[in-house]
Design an enzyme around this catalytic site. Structure first.
Site, PDB file in Angstrom:
ATOM      1  N   ASP A   1     -33.203 -65.619  28.308  1.00 47.07           N
ATOM      2  CA  ASP A   1     -31.775 -65.666  28.604  1.00 47.07           C
ATOM      3  C   ASP A   1     -31.104 -64.808  27.520  1.00 47.07           C
ATOM      4  OD1 ASP A   1     -29.100 -66.842  29.109  1.00 47.07           O
ATOM      5  OD2 ASP A   1     -29.510 -67.965  27.269  1.00 47.07           O
TER       6      ASP A   1
ATOM      7  N   ASP B   1     -31.240 -71.561  26.673  1.00 47.39           N
ATOM      8  CA  ASP B   1     -30.490 -72.614  25.982  1.00 47.39           C
ATOM      9  C   ASP B   1     -29.462 -73.316  26.869  1.00 47.39           C
ATOM     10  OD1 ASP B   1     -28.743 -70.420  26.220  1.00 47.39           O
ATOM     11  OD2 ASP B   1     -27.519 -71.171  24.577  1.00 47.39           O
TER      12      ASP B   1
ATOM     13  N   ASP C   1     -30.052 -72.516  32.634  1.00 48.47           N
ATOM     14  CA  ASP C   1     -31.429 -72.064  32.409  1.00 48.47           C
ATOM     15  C   ASP C   1     -32.461 -73.117  32.802  1.00 48.47           C
ATOM     16  OD1 ASP C   1     -30.558 -69.614  31.311  1.00 48.47           O
ATOM     17  OD2 ASP C   1     -30.216 -70.576  29.371  1.00 48.47           O
TER      18      ASP C   1
HETATM   19  P1  ADP Z   1     -24.214 -65.654  31.031  1.00 48.96           P
HETATM   20  O1  ADP Z   1     -24.511 -67.097  30.653  1.00 48.96           O
HETATM   21  O2  ADP Z   1     -25.445 -64.803  31.028  1.00 48.96           O
HETATM   22  O3  ADP Z   1     -23.093 -65.069  30.239  1.00 48.96           O
HETATM   23  P2  ADP Z   1     -22.704 -66.528  33.401  1.00 48.96           P
HETATM   24  O4  ADP Z   1     -23.299 -66.626  34.763  1.00 48.96           O
HETATM   25  O5  ADP Z   1     -22.326 -67.772  32.704  1.00 48.96           O
HETATM   26  O6  ADP Z   1     -23.733 -65.645  32.556  1.00 48.96           O
HETATM   27  O7  ADP Z   1     -21.395 -65.604  33.482  1.00 48.96           O
HETATM   28  C1  ADP Z   1     -21.422 -64.350  34.121  1.00 48.96           C
HETATM   29  C2  ADP Z   1     -20.111 -63.639  33.925  1.00 48.96           C
HETATM   30  O8  ADP Z   1     -19.031 -64.373  34.557  1.00 48.96           O
HETATM   31  C3  ADP Z   1     -19.683 -63.499  32.482  1.00 48.96           C
HETATM   32  O9  ADP Z   1     -20.275 -62.396  31.856  1.00 48.96           O
HETATM   33  C4  ADP Z   1     -18.162 -63.344  32.636  1.00 48.96           C
HETATM   34  O10 ADP Z   1     -17.838 -62.023  32.983  1.00 48.96           O
HETATM   35  C5  ADP Z   1     -17.836 -64.261  33.798  1.00 48.96           C
HETATM   36  N1  ADP Z   1     -17.427 -65.596  33.320  1.00 48.96           N
HETATM   37  C6  ADP Z   1     -18.134 -66.752  33.393  1.00 48.96           C
HETATM   38  N2  ADP Z   1     -17.458 -67.787  32.851  1.00 48.96           N
HETATM   39  C7  ADP Z   1     -16.288 -67.278  32.405  1.00 48.96           C
HETATM   40  C8  ADP Z   1     -15.135 -67.828  31.736  1.00 48.96           C
HETATM   41  N3  ADP Z   1     -15.037 -69.113  31.399  1.00 48.96           N
HETATM   42  N4  ADP Z   1     -14.119 -66.975  31.442  1.00 48.96           N
HETATM   43  C9  ADP Z   1     -14.179 -65.681  31.767  1.00 48.96           C
HETATM   44  N5  ADP Z   1     -15.220 -65.097  32.381  1.00 48.96           N
HETATM   45  C10 ADP Z   1     -16.262 -65.872  32.698  1.00 48.96           C
HETATM   46 MG    MG Z   2     -27.523 -68.858  27.173  1.00 45.42          MG
END
Ligand code: ADP
Ligand code: MG
Length: 292
Positions: free
Chosen positions: A38, A237, A241
């Site tokens: 991750d 983490d 995941d």
């Molecule tokens: P990762 O854990 O790899 O960052 P996520 O699936 O949690 O991936 O998030 C993917 C994308 O969605 C982030 O890179 C961001 O652009 C957007 N995103 C997710 N949660 C938020 C949040 N709380 N505020 C703003 N953007 C968000």
């Molecule tokens: Mg992570």
């Protein structure tokens, strides 16, 4: 015999900050052909900080941060914490949000002072028909600097970009280089955008970068690696995941991560250092060479 080896392995693992929940894991490690990581909180520290704010003409930074941070109070994402911290440091008084919604892999939406506010990635803007295209070059510049750029809209209006950078852990590059030199393939699986993921992948020398994966897509990516390489370990983490940790042949959790990831994993790296993986593979090879 094997039970003794497992006990010795557990003891030696513990000395190196590696907690082994499942004894068979120590045997599996010697056969690992590929490792999926991750990104946020695993390769990086998971403590992003705001680095850039790009405002549309006429928008005040304090208003921008007021909306961004007020809505992000409701999110548990590390990206959200970075924005809230920035507003706190700048002594911005926050408001209240109603109808809050976190949209996985995209961002957050809600209503502040009667205005609909959106913070998230391009997909969130596209789905809501918010015009941000004039800022595409700016987004690309930030992403090529390994930053995650988030877009903010109020009603149908695009107000600007807030970018964060998440520092890479000190030992990530070295651990990945060692694994590659042992003939183990490394891959990074992330929900973050293609350019940011590629920039971080390049910094740490990972061989495959798999980006823009929706949270429930990580399992599929692990399955694909298993078809290609056979025995695959997964390191993560986050809550997201956990299914991928279960799917992998040996799941590795980061000790500073969520309880859900730790419960889903076979081993935990107590201090979160990726070099622990190199140690445990070497340990596994050493133990099972001796008892053959
Ligand atoms: P990762 O854990 O790899 O960052 P996520 O699936 O949690 O991936 O998030 C993917 C994308 O969605 C982030 O890179 C961001 O652009 C957007 N995103 C997710 N949660 C938020 C949040 N709380 N505020 C703003 N953007 C968000
Ligand atoms: Mg992570």
């Amino acid at each position: 015999g094997t039970p003794t080896a497992l006990m010795v392995g557990s003891g030696m693992g513990a000395e190196r900050g590696i907690l082994i929940r499942n004894g068979e894991a120590i045997q599996t490690f010697k056969d690992v052909k590929a490792i999926a990581f991750d990104k946020t909180g695993t390769i990086t520290k998971g403590k992003p900080e705001v680095t850039d704010i790009v405002l549309v003409k006429g928008v005040q930074e304090k208003d921008f941060l007021y909306y961004a941070a007020t809505i992000e109070i409701g999110s548990e994402h590390p990206l959200a914490h970075a924005i809230v911290e920035k507003a706190k440091n700048d002594k911005i008084k926050l408001g209240e949000v109603i109808d809050f919604n976190a949209i996985v892999g995209m961002g957050v939406v809600g209503n502040i002072d009667g205005e609909r506010i959106l913070v998230g990635n391009r997909k969130l803007m596209k789905d809501n028909e918010i015009p941000y295209e004039d800022y595409e070059e700016e987004l690309i510049r930030l992403e090529e600097e390994a930053k995650t750029a988030m877009l903010l809209a109020k009603g149908n209006q695009f107000l600007g970009i807030v970018a964060v950078a998440d520092p890479i852990k000190e030992d990530s590059a070295r651990a990945i280089a060692e694994l590659e030199s042992m003939g183990i393939k490394t891959a990074m699986i992330t929900g973050d955008n293609r350019r940011t993921a590629a920039a971080i992948g390049k910094k740490v020398g990972i061989s495959h970068v798999i980006s823009e994966v929706m949270p429930d897509g990580k399992v599929e990516e692990v399955k694909k690696l298993q078809e290609q390489y056979g025995v695959v370990a997964m390191v993560g983490d986050g809550i997201n995941d956990a299914p991928a940790l279960k799917q992998s042949n040996v799941g590795i959790a980061i000790g500073t991560g969520t309880d859900i990831a730790i419960e889903a994993a076979d081993v935990t790296l107590v201090r979160g250092e990726l070099s622990g993986i190199v140690s445990v593979i070497k340990l596994s090879k050493a133990i099972f060479r001796k008892i053959k």
